[in-house]
Design a protein around this motif. Structure first.
Motif, PDB file in Angstrom:
ATOM      1  N   ILE A  47      -9.070  -8.488  -5.545  1.00  0.00           N
ATOM      2  CA  ILE A  47      -7.991  -8.324  -4.571  1.00  0.00           C
ATOM      3  C   ILE A  47      -7.395  -6.920  -4.566  1.00  0.00           C
ATOM      4  N   SER A  50      -7.890  -4.271  -1.428  1.00  0.00           N
ATOM      5  CA  SER A  50      -8.485  -5.157  -0.441  1.00  0.00           C
ATOM      6  C   SER A  50      -7.398  -5.617   0.523  1.00  0.00           C
ATOM      7  N   ASP A  52      -7.622  -8.544   1.819  1.00  0.00           N
ATOM      8  CA  ASP A  52      -7.654 -10.001   1.714  1.00  0.00           C
ATOM      9  C   ASP A  52      -6.343 -10.523   1.146  1.00  0.00           C
ATOM     10  N   GLU A  53      -6.001 -11.744   1.510  1.00  0.00           N
ATOM     11  CA  GLU A  53      -4.813 -12.396   0.971  1.00  0.00           C
ATOM     12  C   GLU A  53      -5.231 -13.249  -0.216  1.00  0.00           C
ATOM     13  N   ALA A  54      -4.471 -13.188  -1.278  1.00  0.00           N
ATOM     14  CA  ALA A  54      -4.795 -13.979  -2.467  1.00  0.00           C
ATOM     15  C   ALA A  54      -3.568 -14.774  -2.880  1.00  0.00           C
TER      16      ALA A  54
END
Length: 92
Positions: A47, A50, A52-54
């Motif tokens: 993550i 990035s 992206d959602e985590a």
């Protein structure tokens, strides 16, 4: 040759797909090197840098299945959360 240039340009204009990552941790014991190498480090590295959602959660109710001592689950939950934060997980 101009078709290649056009298709490459269109491909670069397409927005990247943002993924959502969900990771649950069952707090039933003390973390060890295997947890760090196999789960914690790869999750945090994936993550970082990035878009992206985590989402990470501690499945403390699920921990009751393997451990019947509420005090142990409570302490393990706090220790695991502190470990993930110490390893680089941003709580925000």
């Amino acid at each position: 040759m101009s078709n290649n240039t056009t298709s490459n340009q269109q491909a670069s204009d397409t927005p990247a797909t943002i993924k959502r990552v969900l990771t649950g941790i069952k707090p039933t014991g003390t973390l060890h090197l295997g947890n760090y190498v196999g789960a914690i480090r790869p999750a945090i590295q994936s993550i970082q840098n990035s878009d992206d959602e985590a989402f990470f959660f501690l499945a403390d109710y699920h921990g009751i299945i393997g451990c019947y001592e509420p005090a142990i689950i409570h302490e393990s939950t706090k220790a695991i959360a502190a470990t993930w934060i110490a390893c680089g997980l941003d709580p925000e």
